[in-house]
Design an enzyme around this catalytic site. Sequence first.
Site, PDB file in Angstrom:
ATOM      1  N   GLY A   1      48.397 -15.640  63.907  1.00  8.13           N
ATOM      2  CA  GLY A   1      49.850 -15.531  64.058  1.00  8.13           C
ATOM      3  C   GLY A   1      50.574 -16.509  63.174  1.00  8.13           C
ATOM      4  CG  ASN A   2      54.047 -15.753  61.677  1.00  7.08           C
ATOM      5  OD1 ASN A   2      55.158 -15.922  62.162  1.00  7.08           O
ATOM      6  ND2 ASN A   2      53.541 -14.550  61.446  1.00  7.08           N
ATOM      7  NE  ARG A   3      55.685 -24.156  63.476  1.00  5.54           N
ATOM      8  CZ  ARG A   3      56.281 -25.208  62.927  1.00  5.54           C
ATOM      9  NH1 ARG A   3      55.816 -25.695  61.796  1.00  5.54           N
ATOM     10  NH2 ARG A   3      57.319 -25.773  63.499  1.00  5.54           N
TER      11      ARG A   3
END
Length: 401
Positions: A202-204
């Site tokens: 995932g990512n932020r």
Amino acid sequence: MFVVIGVTGGIAAYKTVQLVRTLVTNGHEVHVVPTGDALRFVGTATWEAVSRNPVTTSVHDDVAEVRHVALGTRAELVIVAPATANTLAKMAAGIADNLLGVTLLATTAPVVVAPAMHTAMWEHAATQANIATLRARGVHVVGPADGALTGGDSGPGRMVEPDDLATAALAVTSAGGDLSGLRVAVSTGGTREPIDPVRFLGNRSSGRQGAALAVAAAERGAEVHLVAAHVDEGVLSAAQRHPRITLTRVSTAAELGAAMTAAAATADIVAMVAAVADFRAAALSHEKLRKEEGLAALDLVENPDVLAGLVAGRRAGQTVIGFAAETAADEAELRERGERKLRRKGVDFLAVNRVAWDAGFEADDNRVLLLDAQGAVAVDAAGSKRAVADALWSAIIAARG
Ligand code: CTP
């Protein structure tokens, strides 16, 4: 939006508490102006608590600030709910014997009234004549609804339900907005690519900037399709309540790609704000991967570039906007990276912002450079994510001509 809500003396005032809450939750600044009679039904403490602003009823409070003129001139929308037969009569005659009356004379904002009274009073020739006068002056009359009245009988006279009233009132303000008649597709958030039943890549990205872009577009009159990948409920609450926003939730890059391709088929403007994972696991494990079985390396395969697909399938006259969060030492490097990505992606605009461990994500404020197809800075926008969204729309609309 700066909204003034006038409350007059009817039992339906209790429903207006919900109206205030809805508008505040949707990010509007709400100032309640009750009449003296209204306070016999719902008191000052309640209005202050739900609106989160001080409440005055008298023209003689805050005289130095000239409060009635300040409220009237700052208002972008005035809603009178409930509007009693008495207040409608006073409005028709331009009587200003309380703070609400003065505010209504001082404003040039759209005015929406939600009548609430017994059927006999509503149908009386005097009330009907006053309503006709107000309509002719451009006042928007919402309701009354037909149904059970407080006395036990029924007929037209009920105030419309608060959420329907909020919807109708907001639609009035954006009818002439600079995006009205346009269809906009926005993606936001960050995709998740599953590895096994408990893990993902995932990512932020929090989805805040894309949600703000969607809400700003809808409030400026556009029909918006918002495709959100893993965005918190709180971030989406304003978008969810807006009548012109359709929300689709997705998880993976493939799902986001399918949803955006469908939305783009009828859109005039497409904004890919979402952070799309570039890679996914080559093989999805249906059992949780265990370290004793060894997990030395994770095989990845590249995801399709959704934006590239949208650019390739662009309809005539469609504007496509990409977003890029970049780490860069300084502004020159940020622009250079942005220009390279702009050319590679073939978009009409690329919005670039600088990110770092401590900048750009989950924050309420943002700074974005919008580069046009030639690489020139169309706008350098800074401030709240909503302010940035409005600055981007203004620049994009100006460029579309
Ligand atoms: N994007 C996309 N599909 C992908 C990756 C990115 O549609 N698989 C879109 C993003 O939504 C964004 C733009 O492309 O609008 C730029 O995203 P970014 O991750 O910066 O681009 P990449 O091509 O992945 O470049 P980089 O190598 O810098 O990550």
